[in-house]
Design an enzyme around this catalytic site. Sequence first.
Site, PDB file in Angstrom:
ATOM      1  N   ASP A 100      34.701 -16.290   6.027  1.00 19.75           N
ATOM      2  CA  ASP A 100      34.242 -17.117   7.130  1.00 19.75           C
ATOM      3  C   ASP A 100      35.418 -17.979   7.580  1.00 19.75           C
ATOM      4  O   ASP A 100      35.893 -18.824   6.821  1.00 19.75           O
ATOM      5  CB  ASP A 100      33.089 -18.002   6.607  1.00 19.75           C
ATOM      6  CG  ASP A 100      32.116 -18.409   7.682  1.00 19.75           C
ATOM      7  OD1 ASP A 100      32.582 -18.803   8.761  1.00 19.75           O
ATOM      8  OD2 ASP A 100      30.901 -18.353   7.428  1.00 19.75           O
ATOM      9  N   ASP A 202      33.486 -18.998  12.820  1.00 21.69           N
ATOM     10  CA  ASP A 202      32.554 -20.095  13.047  1.00 21.69           C
ATOM     11  C   ASP A 202      32.690 -20.658  14.469  1.00 21.69           C
ATOM     12  O   ASP A 202      33.805 -20.878  14.951  1.00 21.69           O
ATOM     13  CB  ASP A 202      32.888 -21.190  12.017  1.00 21.69           C
ATOM     14  CG  ASP A 202      31.808 -22.238  11.889  1.00 21.69           C
ATOM     15  OD1 ASP A 202      30.682 -21.875  11.501  1.00 21.69           O
ATOM     16  OD2 ASP A 202      32.092 -23.421  12.172  1.00 21.69           O
ATOM     17  N   GLU A 265      30.692 -16.081  15.889  1.00 22.81           N
ATOM     18  CA  GLU A 265      29.412 -16.803  15.964  1.00 22.81           C
ATOM     19  C   GLU A 265      29.274 -17.388  17.366  1.00 22.81           C
ATOM     20  O   GLU A 265      30.053 -18.258  17.765  1.00 22.81           O
ATOM     21  CB  GLU A 265      29.347 -17.946  14.935  1.00 22.81           C
ATOM     22  CG  GLU A 265      27.951 -18.572  14.911  1.00 22.81           C
ATOM     23  CD  GLU A 265      27.880 -20.014  14.410  1.00 22.81           C
ATOM     24  OE1 GLU A 265      26.770 -20.478  14.143  1.00 22.81           O
ATOM     25  OE2 GLU A 265      28.931 -20.679  14.311  1.00 22.81           O
ATOM     26  N   HIS A 327      22.101 -18.918   7.568  1.00 26.80           N
ATOM     27  CA  HIS A 327      21.981 -20.184   6.838  1.00 26.80           C
ATOM     28  C   HIS A 327      21.711 -21.389   7.733  1.00 26.80           C
ATOM     29  O   HIS A 327      21.666 -22.518   7.254  1.00 26.80           O
ATOM     30  CB  HIS A 327      23.261 -20.399   6.037  1.00 26.80           C
ATOM     31  CG  HIS A 327      24.455 -20.571   6.947  1.00 26.80           C
ATOM     32  ND1 HIS A 327      24.907 -19.548   7.756  1.00 26.80           N
ATOM     33  CD2 HIS A 327      25.247 -21.632   7.200  1.00 26.80           C
ATOM     34  CE1 HIS A 327      25.945 -19.985   8.454  1.00 26.80           C
ATOM     35  NE2 HIS A 327      26.169 -21.249   8.139  1.00 26.80           N
ATOM     36  N   ASP A 328      21.593 -21.154   9.037  1.00 25.73           N
ATOM     37  CA  ASP A 328      21.322 -22.256   9.967  1.00 25.73           C
ATOM     38  C   ASP A 328      19.926 -22.184  10.568  1.00 25.73           C
ATOM     39  O   ASP A 328      19.555 -23.053  11.368  1.00 25.73           O
ATOM     40  CB  ASP A 328      22.326 -22.220  11.132  1.00 25.73           C
ATOM     41  CG  ASP A 328      23.761 -22.421  10.679  1.00 25.73           C
ATOM     42  OD1 ASP A 328      23.981 -23.189   9.722  1.00 25.73           O
ATOM     43  OD2 ASP A 328      24.665 -21.818  11.294  1.00 25.73           O
TER      44      ASP A 328
HETATM   45  C1  GLC Z   1      28.311 -23.050  12.294  1.00 27.68           C
HETATM   46  C2  GLC Z   1      27.826 -22.836  10.882  1.00 27.68           C
HETATM   47  C3  GLC Z   1      27.068 -24.051  10.450  1.00 27.68           C
HETATM   48  C4  GLC Z   1      28.017 -25.232  10.464  1.00 27.68           C
HETATM   49  C5  GLC Z   1      28.662 -25.389  11.846  1.00 27.68           C
HETATM   50  C6  GLC Z   1      29.850 -26.286  11.777  1.00 27.68           C
HETATM   51  O1  GLC Z   1      27.253 -23.137  13.191  1.00 27.68           O
HETATM   52  O2  GLC Z   1      27.081 -21.661  10.806  1.00 27.68           O
HETATM   53  O3  GLC Z   1      26.520 -23.903   9.181  1.00 27.68           O
HETATM   54  O4  GLC Z   1      27.341 -26.399  10.129  1.00 27.68           O
HETATM   55  O5  GLC Z   1      29.131 -24.168  12.353  1.00 27.68           O
HETATM   56  O6  GLC Z   1      30.909 -25.663  11.112  1.00 27.68           O
END
Ligand code: GLC
Length: 533
Positions: A100, A202, A265, A327-328
Amino acid sequence: MKASYHWWQTDVVYQIYPRSFQDSNGDGIGDLPGIRQRLDYLQWLGIDAIWLSPIFPSPMADFGYDVANYVDVDPMFGTLAELDQLVSEAHQRGMRVLLDLVPNHSSDEHPWFVAARSSRDNPYRDWYIWRDPAPDGGPPNNWLSHFGGPAWSLDHTTGQYYLHLFDPKQADLNWRNPAVRQAIYDAMRFWFARGIDGFRIDVIWMLIKHPDLPDNPPDPQWKPGQPEQHRLLRRHDQHQPEVHAIIREMRMVADEYQDRVLIGEIYLPIDDLVAYYGENLDGVHLPFNFNLVTLGEWNAHAIRELVEHYERALPPGGWPNWVLGNHDQPRIASRLGQPMARLAQMLLLTLRGTPTLYYGDELGMEDVPIPAELVVDPQGIRTPGHGRDPERTPMQWDATPGAGFTTGTPWLPIAADYATRNVTRQQDDPQSMLVLTHHLLELRQASAALNRGSYATVATSEPDLFAYLRRAGGEQILVILNMGATPVTLDLSSVGPTGTIAASTGMQRTGHVTLDAIMLDAVEGLVIAIDEE
Ligand code: GLC
């Protein structure tokens, strides 16, 4: 021919949240040796690629999404040597490993930020985004942190605000500074050279902000009672045209190595999302498609429209992908209930494009209610009721205390149902969600039509039904999903006269069927291999 496809097109990605997968040393937190111990399981399940949420040194303000060193492993998770070992054992099994990359922001404890905040003329100052206070002493503009509160914090030593789209401990890097770009590209090279097969990147659509940092306009859809941070449209702090040039550079770095993948993402509607493939497919290989996650209503009509829209919008050569959870997001089984979650799994694993599975969803793991005093997610702390801890709880391996996850005290509570909902139990139950998932993965692997064939909607007059045909060469696979609360009988003889049931969501149907009278129960899905005429 499989040879003409890349692994990231034909493989299935499995997301591991390392803190919660397998603890090997009894500290209650998952680690790399733990993941290594579970490679057998992943191989049995039928997974070809694993993506690890961040494992880099971090003060863990956002559980690793606040990176303090881009080129090492946090001792909590293990050592660089243990990561190498995990990668090499995965590779021996023909599995890929993705890390990641968190390039939008670093931890405020990263040496770059420590230097940057030490004085206004420090050479690292311009690695982050600083502005003078507004005339009233407040933040320079109205931007809001995704976790809640302003997106700016005042640094008292130097008298300026720094930008953080997330936690104050996650300072946004200044991607207009070429030195920042090079530093992150070098980190990518470091991991690629070690054999990492790719990155999930990310918040890639937030990397660059409007150069003038104008105020964001109000969101007319926002209603009082909804989280404050959704009050404004994110017009100027994400999805800027300049982001594509940066992504092209990242892609060039990946292309210095053989057959690596970049997954971005990106939470955007389809028509904006597809731009991230790049004008000449020189963007990310897979812009994460979260539209099944963000879909307002889960029904056959909405899903069919979504799939067709996506298929139409993809650029020529752009490879599709689908996601149900991460995970979000609240767990799919909690969002839809167990029966519909099985249907969703069938959908995910039979649509055209690379699927990403979130750990535990193969068991139908549910959100675990977290008592206020145990909330640890920074979003949950700043915006009570909207925390992400419930979907991050330990993997449920077996019925022993600690669920086979740990011998110590787990960092988040283990689900109350772990003694019945766990891997060991479900492996022995031929009708479990786990065996269904395993079976669908096996089918997908064995079938060219499912793995890489074309997609076509099959029209039906039943409003609660979604049916489609996947085709490759002479092979035809029909998928029928009854999302309604009543059984249906339908005539799909236009597709072919007969077929063989290859899977059913209940894992109890087999055998030959004639397609002029196919019966489906309420919330049931079927995969049928059409007999060749
Ligand atoms: C992304 C991740 C999340 C994190 C955010 C800041 O959305 O998936 O878990 O809190 O970025 O890095």
